[in-house]
Scaffold this active site. Structure first.
Site, PDB file in Angstrom:
ATOM      1  N   HIS A 426       7.216   1.401  -3.298  1.00 16.01           N
ATOM      2  CA  HIS A 426       6.050   1.078  -2.476  1.00 16.01           C
ATOM      3  C   HIS A 426       6.245   1.440  -0.998  1.00 16.01           C
ATOM      4  O   HIS A 426       5.298   1.333  -0.211  1.00 16.01           O
ATOM      5  CB  HIS A 426       5.710  -0.407  -2.609  1.00 16.01           C
ATOM      6  CG  HIS A 426       4.246  -0.701  -2.485  1.00 16.01           C
ATOM      7  ND1 HIS A 426       3.330   0.220  -2.022  1.00 16.01           N
ATOM      8  CD2 HIS A 426       3.516  -1.806  -2.779  1.00 16.01           C
ATOM      9  CE1 HIS A 426       2.125  -0.307  -2.026  1.00 16.01           C
ATOM     10  NE2 HIS A 426       2.200  -1.543  -2.482  1.00 16.01           N
ATOM     11  N   ASP A 430       1.589   4.389  -2.539  1.00 17.45           N
ATOM     12  CA  ASP A 430       0.642   3.275  -2.482  1.00 17.45           C
ATOM     13  C   ASP A 430       0.060   2.992  -3.861  1.00 17.45           C
ATOM     14  O   ASP A 430       0.110   3.846  -4.762  1.00 17.45           O
ATOM     15  CB  ASP A 430      -0.494   3.587  -1.505  1.00 17.45           C
ATOM     16  CG  ASP A 430      -0.010   3.724  -0.072  1.00 17.45           C
ATOM     17  OD1 ASP A 430       0.987   3.052   0.277  1.00 17.45           O
ATOM     18  OD2 ASP A 430      -0.610   4.508   0.683  1.00 17.45           O
TER      19      ASP A 430
END
Length: 452
Positions: A426, A430
């Site tokens: 992450h 995204d």
């Protein structure tokens, strides 16, 4: 003509050492170019190392069981067929190891090495006990540690890099020399270790070192040491979870289109001697999508992002027990049949322990298939140095609602479907990126091109 050096090869981006498992050739033997001359073992793979040139094996610099740094010369080949060096292996421990590998550090490292001739018993294991790699000697020198004080966990008690780091972390007797050097400033040396732990050192240790907690053993328990593959897998998984903040997304995919293509081409592929599994379809689709989603084929490096140009797919192979991830290099250049053949070849060689160093290096994206054993969906760990991994679940017949494209009416049907998950870093990927990737993967697989 000069002698040809045989170095310890680079076995992977994160591998710094290799162990000589077995010499397949002896001093004085004639060897042909690309003929295997020794077997080596590293964190990632056991492999046979070929001769870089034809000639005579005139010197063996590293004996069986020894672990040395990547790039260390393990042997010499004379292309003109000269006579072998006399007693080269026997003379090497005291005379050649440290100066050849690290001339600048030789004077400082000579104290531990100098004790070897006087204390060196006759057996190979006793000789190995007094030896270490240049990296270990350098760490010991920097911290004022006598390697003889460090318990070794390597072959025949050899002191490894992990051993010396553990010794330092646990406050081994490295502080003893400090009072003799500066008795009047006893408080300063005591404060120095804490002050010397720079942030960069902390993160280097955090991202590069694993120490598992220990638990009490109960009366009916059975305790076994981890084998090599399990130990390395455990370390790699812990480090991978430390590095990347893991997030997972899941999607369901219909395999009706792929089943139709497999049935139509089954006879042709059989004539070609090819086997094209469901995994081959998935790998082909992923390889084509990497250029649409460069963040999936990338990695975080410091405060930079490295976008990989090559698409190298790591394909997890179950060794039962153990796991290894050989790599299909430049998978986006291969046809569906080509990828199918590659998957079978790598899996067969992985299970027969015949992978080469290049076969396990350079993955930019990985695929693991727990579904082959019936798992509906998995949440895999992202390998270090990559940003994502795909997990494929079991392909099973399910009752689903399908819509007629012509009339728009719904009906109940039986379809082969599977749950796919993607684990992503992450920091770089995204949630919307992963969702778009899975949606495109679903579209490609459910409308698979006939000419792949």
């Amino acid at each position: 003509m000069a002698r040809i050096e045989v170095p310890m090869p680079q076995m992977g981006e994160s591998i710094a050492e290799g162990t000589v498992s077995k010499w397949l050739k002896s001093l004085g033997d004639t060897v042909e170019r690309d003929e295997p001359i020794l077997e080596i073992s590293t964190d990632k793979v056991d492999a046979e190392i070929p001769a870089p040139a034809s000639g005579t094996l005139v010197a063996i610099e590293v004996e069986e069981g020894e672990t040395v740094e990547v790039g260390t010369i393990v042997a010499f080949i004379d292309p003109e067929g000269g006579a072998p060096d006399a007693a080269a292996p026997a003379s090497k421990p005291a005379a050649a190891e440290a100066p050849a590998a690290e001339p600048a550090a030789a004077p400082a490292a000579s104290a531990p090495a100098a004790s070897a001739p006087t204390a060196e018993p006759g057996s190979a294991e006793d000789r190995l006990r007094t030896r270490s790699t240049p990296v270990v000697r350098k760490i010991a020198e920097e911290h004022g540690i006598d390697i003889a004080q460090v318990a070794g966990s390597g072959h025949a008690g050899r002191v490894t890099k992990q051993d010396i780091l553990d010794f330092i972390e646990k406050g081994g007797p490295a502080a003893a020399p400090a009072p003799a050097a500066a008795p009047a400033a006893s408080k300063a040396p005591a404060a120095k270790p804490a002050a010397s732990v720079e942030p960069s050192d902390f993160w280097k240790t955090f991202y590069g070192k694993v120490e598992h907690p220990e638990f009490p053993v109960r009366a009916n328990d059975r305790v076994e040491p981890m084998d090599k593959i399990r130990r390395l897998t455990a370390e790699h998984m812990v480090l991978a979870k430390r590095v990347a903040p893991h997030v997972h997304s899941v999607i369901e995919i219909d395999f009706t289109s792929i089943d139709r293509i497999r049935a139509a081409n089954k006879a042709k592929w059989k004539e070609q001697g090819a086997r094209v599994s469901y995994t081959a379809f998935v790998a082909w689709a992923c390889a084509r999508l990497m250029h649409e989603f460069p963040m999936i084929n990338a990695t975080v490096s410091g405060n930079n992002i490295i976008y990989r140009k090559n698409v190298n797919l790591g394909m997890a192979v179950d060794l039962n027990p153990g796991l290894i991830v050989p790599v299909i290099h430049d998978a986006d250049d291969l046809s569906l049949v080509g990828i199918g053949r590659k998957i079978i070849d790598l899996a067969d060689r992985a299970r027969s322990r015949k992978l080469q160093p290049s076969d396990v290096q350079g993955a930019t994206f990985s695929i693991t298939n727990p579904g082959v054993l019936g798992t509906l969906v998995g949440m895999p760990v992202i390998p270090k140095g990559t940003s994502a991994i795909l997990g494929t679940g079991a392909i099973e017949k399910r009752v689903v609602v399908v819509e007629d494209e012509a009339t728009g009416t719904d009906s109940i049907a039986v379809r082969k479907r599977s749950l796919f998950s993607i684990g992503y870093d992450h920091r770089l990927v995204d949630g919307a990126d992963s969702a778009r990737f899975l949606a495109r993967l679903k579209d490609v697989l459910e409308n698979f091109p006939e000419d792949a």
